[in-house]
Design an enzyme around this catalytic site. Structure first.
Site, PDB file in Angstrom:
ATOM      1  N   ASN A   1     -17.565  21.160   7.723  1.00  0.00           N
ATOM      2  CA  ASN A   1     -18.606  20.764   8.675  1.00  0.00           C
ATOM      3  C   ASN A   1     -18.715  19.251   8.862  1.00  0.00           C
ATOM      4  O   ASN A   1     -19.552  18.776   9.635  1.00  0.00           O
ATOM      5  CB  ASN A   1     -19.969  21.342   8.268  1.00  0.00           C
ATOM      6  CG  ASN A   1     -20.417  20.882   6.888  1.00  0.00           C
ATOM      7  OD1 ASN A   1     -20.147  19.758   6.462  1.00  0.00           O
ATOM      8  ND2 ASN A   1     -21.116  21.761   6.179  1.00  0.00           N
TER       9      ASN A   1
ATOM     10  N   HIS B   1      -8.143   6.655 -28.587  1.00  0.00           N
ATOM     11  CA  HIS B   1      -7.930   8.061 -28.906  1.00  0.00           C
ATOM     12  C   HIS B   1      -8.758   8.535 -30.106  1.00  0.00           C
ATOM     13  O   HIS B   1      -8.737   9.720 -30.426  1.00  0.00           O
ATOM     14  CB  HIS B   1      -6.451   8.318 -29.201  1.00  0.00           C
ATOM     15  CG  HIS B   1      -5.595   8.383 -27.981  1.00  0.00           C
ATOM     16  ND1 HIS B   1      -5.624   7.426 -26.999  1.00  0.00           N
ATOM     17  CD2 HIS B   1      -4.677   9.315 -27.572  1.00  0.00           C
ATOM     18  CE1 HIS B   1      -4.760   7.743 -26.040  1.00  0.00           C
ATOM     19  NE2 HIS B   1      -4.182   8.879 -26.362  1.00  0.00           N
TER      20      HIS B   1
ATOM     21  N   SER C   1       0.918  19.134 -30.194  1.00  0.00           N
ATOM     22  CA  SER C   1      -0.082  18.402 -30.973  1.00  0.00           C
ATOM     23  C   SER C   1      -1.295  19.260 -31.312  1.00  0.00           C
ATOM     24  O   SER C   1      -1.893  19.117 -32.376  1.00  0.00           O
ATOM     25  CB  SER C   1      -0.544  17.161 -30.197  1.00  0.00           C
ATOM     26  OG  SER C   1       0.515  16.257 -30.011  1.00  0.00           O
TER      27      SER C   1
ATOM     28  N   GLY D   1     -23.315  24.692  -8.872  1.00  0.00           N
ATOM     29  CA  GLY D   1     -24.209  23.609  -8.507  1.00  0.00           C
ATOM     30  C   GLY D   1     -23.456  22.306  -8.670  1.00  0.00           C
ATOM     31  O   GLY D   1     -23.239  21.583  -7.687  1.00  0.00           O
ATOM     32  N   PRO D   2     -23.024  21.961  -9.903  1.00  0.00           N
ATOM     33  CA  PRO D   2     -22.095  20.838 -10.033  1.00  0.00           C
ATOM     34  C   PRO D   2     -20.842  21.152  -9.214  1.00  0.00           C
ATOM     35  O   PRO D   2     -20.135  22.127  -9.488  1.00  0.00           O
ATOM     36  CB  PRO D   2     -21.799  20.802 -11.537  1.00  0.00           C
ATOM     37  CG  PRO D   2     -22.982  21.454 -12.181  1.00  0.00           C
ATOM     38  CD  PRO D   2     -23.399  22.526 -11.222  1.00  0.00           C
TER      39      PRO D   2
ATOM     40  N   PHE E   1     -10.813  13.684 -25.612  1.00  0.00           N
ATOM     41  CA  PHE E   1     -10.752  14.069 -24.204  1.00  0.00           C
ATOM     42  C   PHE E   1     -11.730  15.186 -23.856  1.00  0.00           C
ATOM     43  O   PHE E   1     -11.731  15.680 -22.726  1.00  0.00           O
ATOM     44  CB  PHE E   1      -9.327  14.462 -23.825  1.00  0.00           C
ATOM     45  CG  PHE E   1      -8.335  13.344 -24.012  1.00  0.00           C
ATOM     46  CD1 PHE E   1      -8.676  12.040 -23.708  1.00  0.00           C
ATOM     47  CD2 PHE E   1      -7.062  13.595 -24.517  1.00  0.00           C
ATOM     48  CE1 PHE E   1      -7.776  11.000 -23.895  1.00  0.00           C
ATOM     49  CE2 PHE E   1      -6.159  12.560 -24.703  1.00  0.00           C
ATOM     50  CZ  PHE E   1      -6.516  11.256 -24.394  1.00  0.00           C
TER      51      PHE E   1
ATOM     52  N   HIS F   1     -29.158  19.212   5.699  1.00  0.00           N
ATOM     53  CA  HIS F   1     -28.440  19.495   4.456  1.00  0.00           C
ATOM     54  C   HIS F   1     -29.377  19.861   3.320  1.00  0.00           C
ATOM     55  O   HIS F   1     -29.243  20.946   2.736  1.00  0.00           O
ATOM     56  CB  HIS F   1     -27.586  18.288   4.063  1.00  0.00           C
ATOM     57  CG  HIS F   1     -26.648  18.549   2.925  1.00  0.00           C
ATOM     58  ND1 HIS F   1     -27.077  18.787   1.632  1.00  0.00           N
ATOM     59  CD2 HIS F   1     -25.295  18.609   2.878  1.00  0.00           C
ATOM     60  CE1 HIS F   1     -26.036  18.987   0.846  1.00  0.00           C
ATOM     61  NE2 HIS F   1     -24.950  18.883   1.584  1.00  0.00           N
TER      62      HIS F   1
ATOM     63  N   HIS G   1     -31.709  23.733   0.515  1.00  0.00           N
ATOM     64  CA  HIS G   1     -30.623  23.327   1.411  1.00  0.00           C
ATOM     65  C   HIS G   1     -30.382  24.423   2.452  1.00  0.00           C
ATOM     66  O   HIS G   1     -29.611  25.352   2.217  1.00  0.00           O
ATOM     67  CB  HIS G   1     -29.342  23.099   0.605  1.00  0.00           C
ATOM     68  CG  HIS G   1     -29.467  22.038  -0.441  1.00  0.00           C
ATOM     69  ND1 HIS G   1     -30.145  22.245  -1.622  1.00  0.00           N
ATOM     70  CD2 HIS G   1     -28.988  20.769  -0.477  1.00  0.00           C
ATOM     71  CE1 HIS G   1     -30.079  21.144  -2.355  1.00  0.00           C
ATOM     72  NE2 HIS G   1     -29.393  20.236  -1.683  1.00  0.00           N
TER      73      HIS G   1
END
Length: 675
Positions: free
Chosen positions: A205, A488, A399, A137-138, A452, A279, A48
């Site tokens: 940009n 859950h 919790s 990167g992510p 989660f 890009h 890139h």
């Protein structure tokens, strides 16, 4: 020589020729970054180039005038941190590290960009080169890490003193970073905490891979960040004076600062500037030649003129006096036991003795403790000795049982605090914890429900990739949470997390295994998931409490000199397996019970031990989750667990509904052994 004048070029009208020469020199310093990036991407035929070309001016001014660093001592603890969140533009970082004289990167490394075993990977990887502060990167991961870095700086500065810790965290981020939802979570919290030493450069940009940003976004970034309680500045990202002035303003702000830098992706390319074509693809030989002429860069590929390289190499010297004064002022403290406590990874002997005493004490306690409560009791002990904890929860403190009575709140009024209310921001919490750990001097843990972990998974994966010793307190670990129902109840999550390389997943069965799990997590150099129950569990007796048996991954909790079968169980199912073994004993079937808190730790054992645990008789396993992962130890037909989502109801009824009871195990093993 062509001189890049900003759209606000009226500022330069009437400037003396000597100042124009100065401007030219800074532009040529920036061109060093541009052409190293252009040439490396072209040689690799991959990469890139557009972002390094567009942000080169900002990076040059930052390194030249502001960044506190020492290329000869890259681990200096009071250095400024520079994070490239838009990590696809990795050549910008590699170019800066080479140009400023970091010892572990050479011109050959630049030439070997994106090649196998080269430290100059396609995206920056922590540990490959000294100047890489985090793996990016992510998109938006680096931005969330930056919030963690800034929190660590505030915590350590307040605790150890500004003479020891007093630095800034600079982050480069692009449109992609700000479009990711993680950026909202992390930046919202940063503004709430008033992390004024966090400075983010937004590469504005207006281009993404697909084309103009208008295809997918019409956000008002300024208003958005102002609503987060950030200081927001707008500049021309190619105007060196504006860049410099903005950094000065940001360093004097009482809030985190977003500097919106209007830039041109692929800056200097006659046919690809401000286009998505620059890009993620090489410019091509013909366009590179045109760009060389356009930017008056009359040098061969990978060739940096000596005078420009010498200027770049001098940038670190700007900090020599400041660093020398810092070292002289803090010499005694830097060699003291006090600061070593913040940066060592091992628990001292006193804590280890107290852990043994803790286990002995609770071995005689008849109370049934949920392992989430057992974790809280373990933290009560550990918090008395570990001064650099930063714990927290994603709005589930009561919790997750992650806060103990002596922990004060980390907030804008108290950076000495050790507990963070992360709010409903699971992913930000995980990304921030990575930044806390990367900064150094901090032990980070955070809590949410195991289900989660899906919200945290990208950051958990990067923690494993980077070998970061962060601890995830994941409670409500099975269908045992009952009434909240299948939304859950995690059934596939243990298997999913166990599939991540270098991540330890530990599911303790009682209060003894829980504190042993914490002991392991705090002495390891990789991340750990603690999967903890909502329901109360009994404490199982042992012959001795000196050894940490969880460290074996699996061990015999009930044995026979002659046995007919073995059953592996983790967490709350150990109690059920023991009850089934007792029932089978009544019909003369001896069932060994193996507590199996961690597959990863078990796989680290010697083969002779693993063979002893697995044995030569039929093996079964029980876990209130899916089978994935257990197949390496048992036949598919010998698994007692889940193959669907859960149900809503009292947890004992739910276990009975899915056949995860002592009676069901009794019948299954009796049938299999007699068939």
């Amino acid at each position: 020589m062509q001189i890049d004048i900003s759209v606000k070029d009226f500022k330069y009208r009437g400037i003396l020729n000597t100042n124009n020469i100065k401007l030219q020199k800074v532009s040529q310093l920036a061109n060093c970054i541009r052409f190293l990036a252009i040439d490396a991407v072209q040689k690799a035929n991959s990469g890139h180039p557009g972002m390094p070309m567009g942000m080169a001016d900002i990076a040059t001014v930052l390194y030249k005038n502001h960044l506190k660093f020492d290329s000869a001592d890259p681990k200096w603890i009071d250095r400024d941190r520079f994070i490239l969140s838009n990590g696809h533009g990795s050549m910008l970082l590699y170019a800066c590290l080479y140009l400023t004289g970091y010892k572990d990167i050479s011109l050959e490394d630049i030439k070997n960009f994106r090649q196998l075993k080269s430290p100059t990977a396609g995206h920056p990887e922590f540990g490959e080169l000294d100047g890489i502060e985090t793996t990016t990167g992510p998109l938006s991961q680096g931005l969330s890490n930056g919030v963690g870095f800034a929190m660590a700086e505030r915590k350590l500065s307040s605790t150890l003193g500004e003479d020891v810790i007093n630095h800034y965290t600079y982050v480069f981020a692009g449109d992609g970073c700000l479009m990711e939802g993680l950026s909202h979570e992390a930046c919202s919290l940063a503004g709430h905490l008033k992390l004024n030493k966090l400075i983010v450069f937004f590469d504005d940009n207006s281009i993404s891979i697909d084309g103009p940003l208008s295809l997918s976004s019409s956000d008002d970034v300024v208003k958005r960040f102002q609503s987060y309680n950030w200081n927001v500045l707008n500049i021309d990202g190619h105007n060196h004076d504006e860049i410099d002035d903005a950094i000065v303003q940001a360093k004097n702000s009482d809030k985190p600062t977003l500097i919106c830098c209007k830039t041109k992706i692929g800056f200097g390319s006659p046919n690809k500037e401000s286009k998505s074509s620059s890009h993620g693809s090489p410019l091509g030989k013909d366009e590179i030649e045109l760009t060389r002429k356009n930017l008056n860069w009359d040098h061969d590929e990978f060739r940096i003129p000596d005078d420009l390289l010498s200027q770049w190499r001098s940038f670190a010297g700007r900090n020599e006096n400041a660093k020398q004064k810092w070292e002289n002022k803090n010499k005694d403290f830097l060699n003291s036991d006090e600061i070593k406590k913040f940066f060592k990874s091992k628990l001292d002997n006193q804590i280890k003795e107290e852990i043994i005493n803790f286990k002995t004490k609770y071995s005689n306690d008849e109370t049934k403790y949920a392992t989430r409560k057992a974790s809280e009791k373990a933290l009560e002990l550990l918090n008395k000795h570990i001064k650099n904890f930063i714990g927290g929860s994603a709005d589930l403190t009561g919790s997750n049982n992650t806060k103990t009575s002596e922990m004060s709140i980390f907030n804008a009024n108290n950076y000495k605090g050790s507990y963070v209310y992360y709010g409903i921001r699971e992913h930000a919490m995980a990304g921030i914890m990575n930044g806390l750990a990367l900064h150094g001097g901090i032990r980070a843990y955070g809590g949410t429900f195991l289900v989660f972990s899906d919200y945290c998974r990208p950051s958990i994966r990067l923690a494993a990739l980077m070998n970061l010793p962060v601890v995830y307190v994941m409670t409500h670990d099975s269908i045992g949470l009952g009434e909240d129902g299948p939304t859950h109840q995690p059934v596939e999550h243990l298997a999913a997390l166990r599939s991540i390389p270098n991540l330890k997943v530990i599911r303790p069965c009682d209060i003894i295994e829980t504190i042993e799990s914490w002991e392991i997590a705090l002495e390891t150099k990789s991340p750990t998931i603690l999967a903890l129950t909502r329901q109360g569990l009994p404490t199982f007796k042992r012959e001795s409490y000196k050894e940490n048996l969880v460290n074996k991954g699996a061990y015999l909790i009930k044995n026979y000199s002659q046995y007919h079968a073995s059953i592996f169980a983790s967490g709350s199912e150990v109690e059920i397996a023991l009850e089934a073994s007792k029932k089978l004993e009544e019909i003369n079937i001896n069932l060994r019970v193996i507590s199996f808190p961690s597959m990863e730790l078990f796989e680290n054992q010697e083969n002779i031990y693993k063979k002893e645990i697995i044995g030569e008789k039929p093996c079964f396993a029980v876990e209130a989750g899916v089978i994935n992962g257990w197949e390496k130890y048992i036949d598919h037909k010998n698994f007692i667990g889940m193959n669907s989502f859960g149900e809503s109801g009292p947890y004992k009824d739910v276990y009975k509904h899915f056949g995860i009871t002592a009676d069901d195990i009794f019948e299954k093993i009796k049938f299999e052994l007699n068939s």
